[in-house]
Design an enzyme around this catalytic site. Sequence first.
Site, short mmCIF file in Angstrom:
data_model
loop_
_atom_site.label_atom_id
_atom_site.label_comp_id
_atom_site.label_asym_id
_atom_site.label_seq_id
_atom_site.Cartn_x
_atom_site.Cartn_y
_atom_site.Cartn_z
N HIS A 142 0.80 -1.22 0.00
CA HIS A 142 0.00 0.00 0.00
C HIS A 142 0.84 1.28 0.00
O HIS A 142 0.30 2.37 0.17
CB HIS A 142 -0.97 0.00 1.19
CG HIS A 142 -1.90 -1.17 1.15
ND1 HIS A 142 -1.70 -2.29 1.91
CD2 HIS A 142 -3.00 -1.41 0.40
CE1 HIS A 142 -2.67 -3.17 1.64
NE2 HIS A 142 -3.47 -2.66 0.73
N GLY A 143 2.15 1.14 -0.15
CA GLY A 143 3.00 2.31 -0.37
C GLY A 143 3.48 3.05 0.87
O GLY A 143 3.74 4.24 0.79
#
Length: 177
Positions: A142-143
């Site tokens: 999800h970064g």
Amino acid sequence: MATQDGVRRRDFINIAAVSAAGVGGLATLVPLISQMAPSKDVLAESTTELDISAIEPGQAVKAVFRKQPVFVRNLTPQEIAAADAVPVSSLRDPQSLEERTKEGRSNILVTMGVCTHLGCVPLGAAEGENKGEFGGYFCPCHGSHYDTAGRIRKGPAPTNLLVPEYEFTSDTTILIG
């Protein structure tokens, strides 16, 4: 019949019945309580000993602790300076590098290798992996971006990478757990 001094037959039966019930209760409770203790294989995994002598400055290794990844990083003086230069008040989960490492060993950072967002394993411990915008760890799910001190700097993760309980058993060995 006159009452006699000492123990009467009824008193003896009462004492014997209560004693038998107590022994029976203990005989029932001991196995119930002892079955709740951890098994030997669980106790064996409760700690992990790791030799850190081969970790060069700037390198990190992955180990396993309680079936989860652990990152052990030997920070360079530049990485330590960069982590110390960040104002703690500007962080989402304010912690200094000093709070995340052992006194006198601020170059060795031990963190759980599990993103605090949804439990993915971040990249950055192995050579050539994406270390994110801040040179630490990057969670590809999800970064989330972590800095070299394992502190969350960008992305959805709510908190820093967790630091497990650990201690130095010698200059080159740590015991996690």
